[in-house]
Structure formats: structure tokens, C-alpha cells
Design a protein around this motif. Structure first.
Motif, short mmCIF file in Angstrom:
data_model
loop_
_atom_site.label_atom_id
_atom_site.label_comp_id
_atom_site.label_asym_id
_atom_site.label_seq_id
_atom_site.Cartn_x
_atom_site.Cartn_y
_atom_site.Cartn_z
N SER A 1 0.82 -1.21 0.00
CA SER A 1 0.00 0.00 0.00
C SER A 1 0.85 1.26 0.00
N ALA B 1 2.19 1.63 -3.66
CA ALA B 1 1.18 1.91 -4.68
C ALA B 1 0.87 3.41 -4.70
N THR B 2 1.02 4.01 -5.87
CA THR B 2 0.73 5.43 -6.02
C THR B 2 -0.20 5.63 -7.21
N ASP B 3 -0.77 6.82 -7.30
CA ASP B 3 -1.72 7.10 -8.38
C ASP B 3 -1.05 7.14 -9.75
N ASP B 4 0.25 7.45 -9.81
CA ASP B 4 0.91 7.55 -11.12
C ASP B 4 1.36 6.19 -11.67
N SER C 1 0.02 2.68 -12.95
CA SER C 1 -1.24 2.04 -13.33
C SER C 1 -1.28 0.61 -12.82
N ALA C 2 -2.47 0.16 -12.47
CA ALA C 2 -2.66 -1.20 -11.98
C ALA C 2 -2.47 -2.18 -13.14
#
Length: 99
Positions: A43, A46-49, A51-52
Motif C-alpha cells: 500500500s 502503490a501510487t496514483d501515477d 497504473s494497476a
């Protein structure tokens, strides 16, 4: 402070209807703590920039395009059928009278 306690493990066991011995509770407490710690680490990373992804390697279809070709006529499809009514295959009923 740890999020996973022996009481929580016993409670989860009870909810799951699994009877756990004291040794199992101790073992599972440590294992679940390690899992929660690993999830916390993921967690943090994991960053917004970023992509999953569902797969680490880009996948692509290796099959040819599905294009319709020559089709059999009804007569051709039924020519070797053991029993047909002219438009459909005729088969023995396999369901009881309840249908």
C-alpha cells in the motif's frame, strides 16, 4: 502495536467455524501479522501515477481473426445423421416426463 491479536484469530476461527488449538492460534497470529505487514508495504508503494496491472507482461492475442468461412447447408449437415426430420437432428429423449 500489532493489529492481529490471538483474540482476533480466535474470533476469526469462530466465525469460520474452525476450532483452533492454542498452538494454531499462536502460529496463525504470526502468519497473519506478516501478511498484514506485507499488505501495508504494498500500500505504501502503490501510487496514483502507477497504473494497476493484472499481468506483468503485456498479453496479446496470438490467434487469427475469427472470420466466417463457407458454411454447411442444412442438407449437408444432416446427410450422415442417423435420424433427422429434414431440418434438425432427431435424438432420443433423455429427460423424464417431469419436463
Amino acid at each position: 502495536m500489532s493489529e492481529i491479536t490471538p483474540d482476533l484469530v480466535r474470533h476469526l476461527g469462530a466465525l469460520s467455524r474452525i476450532q483452533l488449538s492454542d498452538d494454531e492460534v499462536t502460529t496463525l497470529t504470526g502468519e497473519l501479522e506478516a501478511i498484514v505487514a506485507s499488505m501495508a508495504t504494498v500500500s505504501e508503494v502503490a501510487t496514483d501515477d502507477v497504473s494497476a496491472t493484472s499481468h506483468p507482461i503485456e498479453l496479446e492475442n496470438v490467434f487469427r481473426e475469427d472470420e466466417p468461412g463457407d458454411m454447411l447447408t442444412t442438407e449437408q449437415a444432416l446427410q450422415n445423421a442417423p435420424d433427422a426430420d429434414g431440418e434438425r437432428f432427431r435424438v432420443t429423449a433423455i429427460l423424464g416426463e417431469e419436463q
